[in-house]
Enzyme design. Structure first.
Site, PDB file in Angstrom:
ATOM      1  N   LYS A 160      62.383  54.715  69.006  1.00  0.00           N
ATOM      2  CA  LYS A 160      62.584  53.728  70.072  1.00  0.00           C
ATOM      3  C   LYS A 160      61.790  54.119  71.326  1.00  0.00           C
ATOM      4  CE  LYS A 160      65.220  51.932  66.930  1.00  0.00           C
ATOM      5  NZ  LYS A 160      65.833  52.944  66.160  1.00  0.00           N
ATOM      6  N   ASP A 167      74.383  60.135  71.643  1.00  0.00           N
ATOM      7  CA  ASP A 167      73.186  59.421  71.201  1.00  0.00           C
ATOM      8  C   ASP A 167      72.629  58.707  72.432  1.00  0.00           C
ATOM      9  OD1 ASP A 167      71.319  57.609  70.227  1.00  0.00           O
ATOM     10  OD2 ASP A 167      72.348  57.398  68.303  1.00  0.00           O
ATOM     11  N   ARG A 204      56.397  72.433  56.474  1.00  0.00           N
ATOM     12  CA  ARG A 204      57.787  71.936  56.526  1.00  0.00           C
ATOM     13  C   ARG A 204      58.583  72.771  57.523  1.00  0.00           C
ATOM     14  NH1 ARG A 204      60.992  74.005  53.048  1.00  0.00           N
ATOM     15  NH2 ARG A 204      59.694  73.667  51.217  1.00  0.00           N
ATOM     16  N   TYR A 244      75.521  52.399  66.399  1.00  0.00           N
ATOM     17  CA  TYR A 244      74.483  51.767  65.580  1.00  0.00           C
ATOM     18  C   TYR A 244      75.015  51.611  64.142  1.00  0.00           C
ATOM     19  CZ  TYR A 244      70.385  51.579  62.560  1.00  0.00           C
ATOM     20  OH  TYR A 244      69.495  51.241  61.579  1.00  0.00           O
TER      21      TYR A 244
HETATM   22  O1  P1T Z   1      65.951  54.016  62.813  1.00  0.00           O
HETATM   23  P1  P1T Z   1      66.173  55.482  63.016  1.00  0.00           P
HETATM   24  O2  P1T Z   1      65.027  56.178  63.660  1.00  0.00           O
HETATM   25  O3  P1T Z   1      66.674  56.176  61.797  1.00  0.00           O
HETATM   26  O4  P1T Z   1      67.329  55.622  64.139  1.00  0.00           O
HETATM   27  C1  P1T Z   1      68.668  55.316  63.896  1.00  0.00           C
HETATM   28  C2  P1T Z   1      69.363  54.975  65.181  1.00  0.00           C
HETATM   29  C3  P1T Z   1      70.172  55.918  65.773  1.00  0.00           C
HETATM   30  N1  P1T Z   1      70.818  55.662  66.931  1.00  0.00           N
HETATM   31  C4  P1T Z   1      70.689  54.477  67.560  1.00  0.00           C
HETATM   32  C5  P1T Z   1      71.440  54.222  68.834  1.00  0.00           C
HETATM   33  C6  P1T Z   1      69.873  53.485  67.013  1.00  0.00           C
HETATM   34  O5  P1T Z   1      69.762  52.318  67.670  1.00  0.00           O
HETATM   35  C7  P1T Z   1      69.199  53.732  65.786  1.00  0.00           C
HETATM   36  C8  P1T Z   1      68.353  52.691  65.133  1.00  0.00           C
HETATM   37  N2  P1T Z   1      68.587  51.389  65.587  1.00  0.00           N
HETATM   38  C9  P1T Z   1      67.925  50.270  65.145  1.00  0.00           C
HETATM   39  C10 P1T Z   1      67.007  50.268  64.182  1.00  0.00           C
HETATM   40  C11 P1T Z   1      68.339  49.021  65.822  1.00  0.00           C
HETATM   41  O6  P1T Z   1      67.640  47.991  65.730  1.00  0.00           O
HETATM   42  O7  P1T Z   1      69.397  49.050  66.480  1.00  0.00           O
END
Ligand code: P1T
Length: 421
Positions: free
Chosen positions: A213, A188, A65, A117
């Site tokens: 992503k 971000d 961890r 988001y």
């Molecule tokens: O899904 P996660 O890994 O927890 O990421 C969150 C997140 C944070 N910032 C941005 C700009 C994002 O687009 C996302 C996640 N977005 C999607 C799942 C989506 O379809 O827009």
């Protein structure tokens, strides 16, 4: 295992800032295994590491961890790509957001762009307040940042380009004002990836990614990361990474590290494809407006030219379709290569309607104030052939128009199909 072979001497392979992005992506954190010479690191599944005496681990690791070889390799690679001193990986992009917010003292205030988001908006409005952090949203941060800053303001949160309207923010302009008051700026950078934009170079203090992503790029890992230069931030966030324990698995780190090695190739192809698709959409009579930072028609194109590598627009775009919500929904079902699904940044193209999917949790009024209307369709262009993606978009638009004509004809009850597109 007993072996006659002495450990293989590996030549110095230290990455250097003089190397280009592709070289860093392939080599940083990817040293050959010193005992076997393996070119690709093994997945280190051990949760714990032997100690030779109490409190004296044999190697650099103690408990997985706290740190793990695969996570460390990936973190080094992400740091180099974001031109940062440090990077830390977390179990999701959302966990990364949560931990940065939790690093603030109770009573702190945050200013955020409105168009974020949906999950980030949810955390800011429904979770942060529980530990005494208040967030103010603004649709025009460069204009009103000064009047929104209060003595308790500790953080500015920017998404550029924003999800899903692809609005841009001049990071340097905001950072200059924030830094005068000792406020940190978080960007971000999920939508562009470190290949296209390096926010720290424009004055941001922290850069955040949903590694899920573009960095991983293959739609098979949920993960997040943040990159930064400050030693004090490293101490604080590394402590929280271990104390909260929202860490990614060794296997996921290994996969994401494999994925990031082709980021430059994928990002270029996705950007080229998105640019072709944006052009086709702009020419279509069935489209109200297109949001793509790579197009000269984008209202903040100058910021893209200043902040993005070669002025690239990235692989994401959104557009408003004529015919309202029903047309948007039908369009997503009519595409044959673009898959109707949430998420983005993978090798395969995806399509969704943010108002009904990723951003549904944001109250309609706030959503629409940020430009997220029911007829907004979001596209994530993958790395397929651009001509095929354009053909897919065109055939889907045609199908929607035909369906709209038929529906309207029936709705009028006059038997004569009428188009409102
Ligand atoms: O899904 P996660 O890994 O927890 O990421 C969150 C997140 C944070 N910032 C941005 C700009 C994002 O687009 C996302 C996640 N977005 C999607 C799942 C989506 O379809 O827009």
């Amino acid at each position: 295992m007993v072996t006659d072979h002495a450990p293989i001497e590996t030549p110095p392979r230290a990455p250097s800032p003089v190397h280009g992005f592709g070289t860093l992506a392939v080599h940083v954190g990817s040293d050959h295994d010193p005992t076997t010479g393996a070119v690709i690191a093994p997945i280190s599944l051990s949760t714990t590491f032997a100690q030779s005496a109490v409190g004296q681990p044999i190697g650099a690791f103690e408990y997985a961890r706290s740190s793990n070889p695969n996570r460390e390799n990936l973190e080094k690679c992400i740091a180099s790509l974001e031109k940062a001193k440090y990077a830390l990986a977390f179990s999701s992009g959302s966990a990364t957001t949560a931990i940065i917010l939790q690093s603030l003292a109770a009573g702190s205030h945050v200013v955020s762009v409105s168009d974020v988001y949906g999950g980030t908006h949810r955390y800011f409005t429904q979770v942060a307040s529980a530990h005494g952090v208040r967030v103010t949203f603004t649709p025009s941060i460069e204009v009103d940042i000064e009047e929104l800053i209060m003595p308790e303001t500790k953080l500015i949160w920017i998404e550029t380009p924003s999800n899903p309207t692809l609005s841009l923010v001049d990071i340097r302009a905001v950072a200059n004002i924030a830094h005068r008051s000792g406020i940190m700026v978080v960007v971000d950078n999920t939508f562009l990836s470190p290949y296209i934009q390096n926010p720290l170079e424009h004055g941001a203090d922290l850069c955040v990614h949903s590694v899920t992503k573009y960095i991983n790029g293959h739609s098979d890992v949920i993960m997040g990361a943040t990159a930064f230069n400050s030693d004090a931030l490293y101490e604080r966030l590394k402590f929280l990474q271990n104390a909260i324990g929202a860490v990614p698995s060794a296997f996921d780190c290994w996969l994401a590290h494999r994925g990031v090695k082709t980021l430059h190739l994928r990002a270029r192809q996705a950007s080229q494809n998105a640019s072709m698709v944006a052009h086709a959409l702009e020419e279509s009579i069935h489209v109200i407006a297109v949001n793509y930072p790579g197009s000269n028609s984008h209202k903040q194109r100058k910021i893209a030219i200043k902040q993005h590598r070669d002025g690239l627009g990235g692989g994401m775009l959104s557009f408003r379709i004529k015919g309202g919500k029903p047309a948007a929904e039908r369009f997503c079902q009519a595409t044959q290569i673009f898959t109707l699904a949430e998420s983005l940044g993978g090798v395969e193209s995806l399509v969704e309607v943010p108002a009904s999917m990723t951003h549904m949790g944001i109250p309609k009024e706030q959503r629409e104030a940020a430009g997220v209307f029911d007829d907004l369709v979001r596209l994530s262009c993958g790395v397929e052939d651009g001509v095929d993606l354009v053909a897919d978009i065109r055939q889907a638009l045609e199908k929607v128009v035909v369906a709209t004509k038929v529906t309207n004809g029936l709705a009028n009850g006059n038997g004569h199909p009428m188009s409102n597109v």
